[in-house]
Write a protein that holds these residues in place. Structure first.
Motif, PDB file in Angstrom:
ATOM      1  N   MET A   1      -4.150  19.991 -49.784  1.00 56.63           N
ATOM      2  CA  MET A   1      -4.085  19.957 -48.327  1.00 56.63           C
ATOM      3  C   MET A   1      -4.331  18.528 -47.866  1.00 56.63           C
ATOM      4  SD  MET A   1      -6.112  23.319 -47.090  1.00 56.63           S
ATOM      5  CE  MET A   1      -5.601  24.909 -47.653  1.00 56.63           C
ATOM      6  N   THR A   2      -3.318  17.949 -47.292  1.00 61.31           N
ATOM      7  CA  THR A   2      -3.456  16.581 -46.812  1.00 61.31           C
ATOM      8  C   THR A   2      -3.653  16.524 -45.307  1.00 61.31           C
ATOM      9  OG1 THR A   2      -1.050  16.393 -46.673  1.00 61.31           O
ATOM     10  CG2 THR A   2      -2.091  15.620 -48.703  1.00 61.31           C
ATOM     11  N   THR A   3      -3.256  17.582 -44.610  1.00 63.01           N
ATOM     12  CA  THR A   3      -3.422  17.641 -43.171  1.00 63.01           C
ATOM     13  C   THR A   3      -4.852  18.072 -42.852  1.00 63.01           C
ATOM     14  OG1 THR A   3      -1.117  18.333 -43.000  1.00 63.01           O
ATOM     15  CG2 THR A   3      -2.483  18.633 -41.052  1.00 63.01           C
ATOM     16  N   PRO A   4      -5.489  17.426 -41.883  1.00 59.33           N
ATOM     17  CA  PRO A   4      -6.849  17.845 -41.527  1.00 59.33           C
ATOM     18  C   PRO A   4      -6.864  19.279 -40.986  1.00 59.33           C
ATOM     19  CG  PRO A   4      -6.153  15.925 -40.232  1.00 59.33           C
ATOM     20  CD  PRO A   4      -5.010  16.326 -41.081  1.00 59.33           C
ATOM     21  N   CYS A   5      -7.986  19.934 -41.208  1.00 61.26           N
ATOM     22  CA  CYS A   5      -8.081  21.302 -40.691  1.00 61.26           C
ATOM     23  C   CYS A   5      -8.564  21.277 -39.249  1.00 61.26           C
ATOM     24  CB  CYS A   5      -8.983  22.161 -41.568  1.00 61.26           C
ATOM     25  SG  CYS A   5     -10.737  21.960 -41.319  1.00 61.26           S
ATOM     26  N   ILE A   6      -8.176  22.305 -38.537  1.00 59.98           N
ATOM     27  CA  ILE A   6      -8.593  22.514 -37.153  1.00 59.98           C
ATOM     28  C   ILE A   6      -9.526  23.718 -37.152  1.00 59.98           C
ATOM     29  CG2 ILE A   6      -7.819  23.190 -34.838  1.00 59.98           C
ATOM     30  CD1 ILE A   6      -5.094  21.846 -35.598  1.00 59.98           C
ATOM     31  N   ILE A   7     -10.674  23.563 -36.561  1.00 55.73           N
ATOM     32  CA  ILE A   7     -11.601  24.681 -36.388  1.00 55.73           C
ATOM     33  C   ILE A   7     -11.516  25.082 -34.926  1.00 55.73           C
ATOM     34  CG2 ILE A   7     -13.969  25.498 -36.592  1.00 55.73           C
ATOM     35  CD1 ILE A   7     -12.676  24.614 -39.266  1.00 55.73           C
ATOM     36  N   ARG A   8     -11.277  26.381 -34.707  1.00 57.34           N
ATOM     37  CA  ARG A   8     -11.102  26.856 -33.333  1.00 57.34           C
ATOM     38  C   ARG A   8     -11.492  28.327 -33.270  1.00 57.34           C
ATOM     39  NH1 ARG A   8      -6.940  30.190 -33.604  1.00 57.34           N
ATOM     40  NH2 ARG A   8      -5.235  29.818 -35.071  1.00 57.34           N
ATOM     41  N   ALA A   9     -11.664  28.800 -32.049  1.00 63.42           N
ATOM     42  CA  ALA A   9     -11.943  30.222 -31.834  1.00 63.42           C
ATOM     43  C   ALA A   9     -10.724  31.047 -32.238  1.00 63.42           C
ATOM     44  CB  ALA A   9     -12.281  30.473 -30.361  1.00 63.42           C
ATOM     45  N   GLU A  58      -7.850  26.314 -39.669  1.00 61.60           N
ATOM     46  CA  GLU A  58      -6.389  26.314 -39.692  1.00 61.60           C
ATOM     47  C   GLU A  58      -5.875  24.979 -40.227  1.00 61.60           C
ATOM     48  OE1 GLU A  58      -3.245  25.597 -36.229  1.00 61.60           O
ATOM     49  OE2 GLU A  58      -4.360  27.445 -35.943  1.00 61.60           O
ATOM     50  N   VAL A  59      -4.876  25.052 -41.098  1.00 63.26           N
ATOM     51  CA  VAL A  59      -4.199  23.857 -41.605  1.00 63.26           C
ATOM     52  C   VAL A  59      -2.702  24.112 -41.503  1.00 63.26           C
ATOM     53  CG1 VAL A  59      -3.837  22.332 -43.582  1.00 63.26           C
ATOM     54  CG2 VAL A  59      -6.096  23.355 -43.210  1.00 63.26           C
ATOM     55  N   ASP A  60      -2.011  23.197 -40.867  1.00 62.21           N
ATOM     56  CA  ASP A  60      -0.553  23.312 -40.699  1.00 62.21           C
ATOM     57  C   ASP A  60      -0.132  24.668 -40.146  1.00 62.21           C
ATOM     58  OD1 ASP A  60      -0.036  20.713 -41.583  1.00 62.21           O
ATOM     59  OD2 ASP A  60       0.058  21.345 -43.685  1.00 62.21           O
ATOM     60  N   GLY A  61      -0.883  25.162 -39.179  1.00 65.84           N
ATOM     61  CA  GLY A  61      -0.528  26.418 -38.523  1.00 65.84           C
ATOM     62  C   GLY A  61      -0.918  27.679 -39.271  1.00 65.84           C
ATOM     63  N   GLN A  62      -1.543  27.550 -40.436  1.00 68.54           N
ATOM     64  CA  GLN A  62      -1.962  28.728 -41.206  1.00 68.54           C
ATOM     65  C   GLN A  62      -3.488  28.805 -41.257  1.00 68.54           C
ATOM     66  OE1 GLN A  62      -0.135  29.250 -45.049  1.00 68.54           O
ATOM     67  NE2 GLN A  62      -1.646  30.755 -45.672  1.00 68.54           N
ATOM     68  N   VAL A  63      -4.015  30.008 -41.055  1.00 66.26           N
ATOM     69  CA  VAL A  63      -5.453  30.234 -41.100  1.00 66.26           C
ATOM     70  C   VAL A  63      -5.856  30.504 -42.548  1.00 66.26           C
ATOM     71  CG1 VAL A  63      -7.322  31.753 -40.338  1.00 66.26           C
ATOM     72  CG2 VAL A  63      -5.537  31.061 -38.724  1.00 66.26           C
ATOM     73  N   TYR A  64      -6.810  29.701 -43.038  1.00 64.20           N
ATOM     74  CA  TYR A  64      -7.267  29.808 -44.426  1.00 64.20           C
ATOM     75  C   TYR A  64      -8.705  30.298 -44.551  1.00 64.20           C
ATOM     76  CZ  TYR A  64      -3.159  27.243 -46.018  1.00 64.20           C
ATOM     77  OH  TYR A  64      -1.870  26.854 -46.307  1.00 64.20           O
ATOM     78  N   GLY A  65      -9.429  30.339 -43.445  1.00 67.13           N
ATOM     79  CA  GLY A  65     -10.825  30.754 -43.524  1.00 67.13           C
ATOM     80  C   GLY A  65     -11.367  31.143 -42.165  1.00 67.13           C
ATOM     81  N   PHE A  66     -12.516  31.783 -42.187  1.00 70.13           N
ATOM     82  CA  PHE A  66     -13.164  32.198 -40.940  1.00 70.13           C
ATOM     83  C   PHE A  66     -14.677  32.231 -41.099  1.00 70.13           C
ATOM     84  CE2 PHE A  66     -12.653  36.283 -43.148  1.00 70.13           C
ATOM     85  CZ  PHE A  66     -13.917  36.834 -43.006  1.00 70.13           C
ATOM     86  N   ALA A  67     -15.334  32.201 -39.955  1.00 67.74           N
ATOM     87  CA  ALA A  67     -16.767  32.473 -39.862  1.00 67.74           C
ATOM     88  C   ALA A  67     -16.941  33.460 -38.716  1.00 67.74           C
ATOM     89  CB  ALA A  67     -17.556  31.197 -39.594  1.00 67.74           C
ATOM     90  N   ASN A  68     -17.446  34.650 -39.043  1.00 69.83           N
ATOM     91  CA  ASN A  68     -17.798  35.650 -38.033  1.00 69.83           C
ATOM     92  C   ASN A  68     -19.277  35.490 -37.730  1.00 69.83           C
ATOM     93  OD1 ASN A  68     -15.224  36.816 -38.163  1.00 69.83           O
ATOM     94  ND2 ASN A  68     -15.844  38.297 -39.699  1.00 69.83           N
TER      95      ASN A  68
END
Length: 150
Positions: A1-9, A58-68
Motif C-alpha cells: 500500500m503506497t497510498t496513505p490511509c484515510i481514517i473516517r467515520a 480506507e485506502v484507495d476507496g477500499q475499507v481495510y479495517g475498523f474500530a467499533n
C-alpha cells in the motif's frame, strides 16, 4: 500500500465492507453472532444518538479495517470515556500502519472531544495485537469477569 490511509467515520455505503470485516473479526474470536446482533450493531453505528460509533481505515476507496467504539459516562471521571470494543484490519493489509492510524485517530478524538480516557482489552495470548498496543500504553493488570444471562 503506497497510498496513505484515510481514517473516517463509517458511512451507510460502508455496510458491505464492514460486514465482511466484522465476519472475519468474529471468526478470529470464534464468536457466533446472530444476524440480528450484526444488523443492530450496524444500525447503532449509523445512529447519531447512539453511544456506539465506528471509524474505518480506507485506502484507495477500499475499507481495510475498523474500530467499533462505545463512548460512555463512568464513575471515575467527570468526562466520558471511550471503549474501543473491536479493532480489526484485514490480514492482507496488516503491517501498513492501519491499526496504528485507527488508534491515533481515536487518541486525537479523545483530546478533541474531551474524553477522560481511551481504553480497550484483548486476549492475553493475542501477541500480535499486544505488540501494537504496547507501543501506546502498557496493560493495566486488570482481570475481566463476565456473567452471562442463560
Amino acid at each position: 500500500m503506497t497510498t496513505p490511509c484515510i481514517i473516517r467515520a463509517a458511512l451507510p455505503s460502508d455496510e458491505a465492507a464492514w460486514r465482511q470485516l466484522w465476519r472475519a473479526y468474529c471468526d478470529f474470536y470464534r464468536a457466533q453472532l446472530t444476524e440480528e446482533v450484526t444488523r443492530r450493531t450496524w444500525k447503532r453505528i449509523l445512529d447519531p444518538d447512539s453511544a456506539v460509533m465506528c471509524v474505518v481505515a480506507e485506502v484507495d476507496g477500499q475499507v481495510y479495517g475498523f474500530a467499533n467504539c462505545v463512548v460512555h459516562e463512568n464513575t471515575w471521571e467527570t468526562q466520558p470515556v471511550c471503549y474501543m470494543e473491536d479493532l480489526f484490519v484485514l490480514p492482507s493489509a496488516r503491517g501498513h500502519g492501519l491499526a496504528t492510524a485507527l488508534i491515533e485517530w481515536l487518541r486525537n478524538a479523545m483530546r478533541a472531544e474531551g474524553w477522560a480516557r481511551l481504553y480497550w482489552m484483548t486476549k492475553a495470548d493475542n501477541a500480535a495485537a499486544r505488540r501494537l498496543y504496547d507501543r501506546f500504553t502498557q496493560a493495566d493488570g486488570f482481570v475481566r469477569y463476565v456473567i452471562r444471562q442463560k
